[in-house]
Design a protein around this motif. Structure first.
Motif, PDB file in Angstrom:
ATOM      1  N   ALA A  83     -33.399  -1.597 -12.927  1.00  0.00           N
ATOM      2  CA  ALA A  83     -31.976  -1.547 -12.592  1.00  0.00           C
ATOM      3  C   ALA A  83     -31.771  -0.541 -11.465  1.00  0.00           C
ATOM      4  CB  ALA A  83     -31.160  -1.148 -13.815  1.00  0.00           C
ATOM      5  N   TRP A  90     -24.564  -2.579  -9.862  1.00  0.00           N
ATOM      6  CA  TRP A  90     -25.952  -2.603 -10.313  1.00  0.00           C
ATOM      7  C   TRP A  90     -26.635  -3.880  -9.850  1.00  0.00           C
ATOM      8  CZ3 TRP A  90     -28.351   1.340 -12.763  1.00  0.00           C
ATOM      9  CH2 TRP A  90     -27.557   2.346 -13.312  1.00  0.00           C
ATOM     10  N   PHE A  92     -30.383  -5.977 -10.676  1.00  0.00           N
ATOM     11  CA  PHE A  92     -31.461  -6.004 -11.670  1.00  0.00           C
ATOM     12  C   PHE A  92     -32.610  -6.823 -11.133  1.00  0.00           C
ATOM     13  CE2 PHE A  92     -29.250  -3.952 -15.090  1.00  0.00           C
ATOM     14  CZ  PHE A  92     -27.928  -4.144 -14.765  1.00  0.00           C
TER      15      PHE A  92
END
Length: 96
Positions: A83, A90, A92
């Protein structure tokens, strides 16, 4: 800022007298691992042939890290992904 806080938005004076006489060293760096290779550039260089960096492990960092700094990188133990916080959201990275 809170309206109840009389110091909200006020800049504090900072005493920098101890560092004013110290020159910045533009070549300063920390090198961990391969210390023989002068071609490796960076403020922090991690280099090895049989070891790797281990990231901090956080369950659901997008929910549990309250005020992340831009550039923050952790391993999400819930999603089993890397992350990264870019300052606004964010991202990922992980297996598809």
């Amino acid at each position: 800022m809170s309206a109840a806080d009389p110091n909200a938005g006020t800049l504090a004076a900072v005493d920098t007298s101890l560092q004013e006489t110290k020159p910045e060293v533009s070549s300063a760096m920390v090198r961990i691992g391969d210390t023989e290779n002068p071609d490796l550039k960076g403020i922090l260089v991690l280099s090895d042939t049989d070891k790797a960096m281990v990231l901090p492990k956080v369950a659901s960092p997008h929910l549990n890290i309250i005020d992340p700094a831009p550039g923050l990188v952790v391993y999400d133990t819930t999603a089993h992904q890397i992350a990264v916080f870019n300052g606004q959201g964010w991202s990922f990275w992980g297996p598809k």
